[in-house]
Design a protein around this motif. Structure first.
Motif, short mmCIF file in Angstrom:
data_model
loop_
_atom_site.label_atom_id
_atom_site.label_comp_id
_atom_site.label_asym_id
_atom_site.label_seq_id
_atom_site.Cartn_x
_atom_site.Cartn_y
_atom_site.Cartn_z
N ASP A 189 0.78 -1.24 0.00
CA ASP A 189 0.00 0.00 0.00
C ASP A 189 0.81 1.29 0.00
O ASP A 189 0.27 2.34 -0.36
N GLU A 190 2.08 1.24 0.41
CA GLU A 190 2.83 2.48 0.61
C GLU A 190 4.11 2.60 -0.19
O GLU A 190 4.53 3.70 -0.55
N ARG A 191 4.74 1.49 -0.46
CA ARG A 191 6.06 1.51 -1.09
C ARG A 191 6.03 2.10 -2.49
O ARG A 191 6.97 2.77 -2.91
N GLY A 192 4.94 1.84 -3.22
CA GLY A 192 4.92 2.24 -4.62
C GLY A 192 5.68 1.24 -5.48
O GLY A 192 5.85 0.07 -5.09
N THR A 193 6.18 1.68 -6.63
CA THR A 193 6.87 0.78 -7.54
C THR A 193 8.21 1.36 -7.97
O THR A 193 8.41 1.73 -9.13
N PRO A 194 9.16 1.49 -7.05
CA PRO A 194 10.49 1.96 -7.43
C PRO A 194 11.09 1.04 -8.51
O PRO A 194 10.90 -0.18 -8.44
N PRO A 195 11.76 1.59 -9.49
CA PRO A 195 12.27 0.75 -10.58
C PRO A 195 13.27 -0.31 -10.13
O PRO A 195 13.43 -1.33 -10.80
N GLU A 196 13.92 -0.09 -8.99
CA GLU A 196 14.90 -1.07 -8.53
C GLU A 196 14.25 -2.27 -7.85
O GLU A 196 14.89 -3.31 -7.64
N ASP A 197 12.97 -2.16 -7.48
CA ASP A 197 12.29 -3.27 -6.82
C ASP A 197 11.82 -4.30 -7.84
O ASP A 197 11.24 -3.93 -8.87
N PRO A 198 12.01 -5.60 -7.58
CA PRO A 198 11.38 -6.61 -8.43
C PRO A 198 9.87 -6.46 -8.39
O PRO A 198 9.29 -6.19 -7.33
N ALA A 199 9.22 -6.63 -9.51
CA ALA A 199 7.76 -6.46 -9.56
C ALA A 199 7.03 -7.47 -8.68
O ALA A 199 5.92 -7.21 -8.21
N PHE A 200 7.66 -8.61 -8.44
CA PHE A 200 7.02 -9.65 -7.63
C PHE A 200 7.20 -9.42 -6.13
O PHE A 200 6.72 -10.22 -5.32
N LEU A 201 7.87 -8.36 -5.72
CA LEU A 201 8.24 -8.18 -4.32
C LEU A 201 7.05 -8.23 -3.36
O LEU A 201 7.11 -8.95 -2.35
N PRO A 202 5.95 -7.50 -3.58
CA PRO A 202 4.83 -7.56 -2.62
C PRO A 202 4.25 -8.97 -2.49
O PRO A 202 3.91 -9.41 -1.38
#
Length: 274
Positions: A102-115
């Motif tokens: 809900d809060e992190r957003g989608t920083p480009p460095e994060d893997p899309a599967f992280l949540p």
């Protein structure tokens, strides 16, 4: 009477707020005046290391996948931004999942599967400490214990009893396969369905299932009075096929789930009120 410095809070509370704000985000909030930097650093490291160490243990796959700088940046952002509502330390893991969703957003460095991976890892911890009894004959009603399920009951003639410690989960990514050698950049072509459950030996186990099995488990919980045959007939209707063609494979599915303790037997009628 405590001295008030802003008309709202006593001075000692102002100092507490300043101190905790500094501990959470020292780059944005300087420490309270008059406290030695060496002492502040001890507290900063102590609090952060406790949180970081717990998250590393709760999310070992994520910790393994992310480089040190990325991991610590993620934890520090969570530590600074998220307001935890659970007073128990074990609740920090669930709060971390909520932050990612809900809060992190989608920083480009994060893997899309992280949540989704975080949720999958959290489920193992949540089930390991859940208080629901996996044994149907341990349920408490009134002053005594009653048997809620017949472990040898006819799964077609009576309602299947799904373990309260069996959670059916659907993910866009195949989270159970993610690791150093497999990190998908796109969601799977179909939903990944899993049952995560705790056995009678208090072991958390994972079972990959298909969409039909997931629907069967969902219906069994939504319609607790429906027999196994009725549930299979409902699924056959939804698939546009004859119920008779699904009875044999449906029964095999129910029996396999009972062998794995996802289904604990058949539901007994509730005892009469006394």
């Amino acid at each position: 009477m405590a001295e008030r410095v802003d008309g709202l809070r006593p001075r000692f509370q102002q100092l507490q707020y300043a101190f905790t704000a500094h501990l959470r985000d020292p780059e944005q909030h300087p420490g309270p005046a008059g406290i030695e930097e060496r002492r502040l650093r001890v507290y900063r490291e102590l609090f952060y290391n406790n949180v970081e160490g717990f998250l590393a243990n709760a999310f070992p796959v994520i910790r393994q996948l992310l480089p040190d700088a990325h991991w610590h940046g993620l934890v520090r952002d969570f530590y600074a931004r998220h307001q935890c509502r659970d007073p128990l330390f074990n609740g920090v893991a669930e709060e971390f999942v909520r932050y990612l969703q809900d809060e992190r957003g989608t920083p480009p460095e994060d893997p899309a599967f992280l949540p989704e991976l975080a949720h999958y890892e959290w489920v193992e911890l949540a089930l390991s400490i859940a208080e629901d009894a996996p044994h149907p004959d341990r349920a408490e009603l009134g002053a005594g214990k009653v048997s809620l399920a017949d472990p040898n009951g006819d799964l077609l003639a009576a309602p299947p009893y799904v373990s309260p410690l069996a959670w059916t989960l659907g993910y866009d990514y195949p989270v159970h396969r993610i690791g150093p050698q497999f990190q998908p950049g796109e969601p799977g072509a179909e939903t990944t369905w899993l049952v995560v459950y705790r056995s009678r030996q208090d072991e958390v186990r994972f079972l990959e299932i298909n969409a039909v099995t997931a629907r069967l488990l969902s219906l069994a919980e939504e319609q607790p009075e429906a027999s196994g045959a009725e549930l299979i007939a409902r699924i056959a209707s939804e698939l546009g096929t004859a119920a008779t063609s699904l009875m044999a494979p449906g029964l095999a599915m129910l029996q396999g789930l009972r062998e794995r303790e996802v289904i604990l037997g058949t539901r007994r009628p509730a005892p009469p009120a006394t």
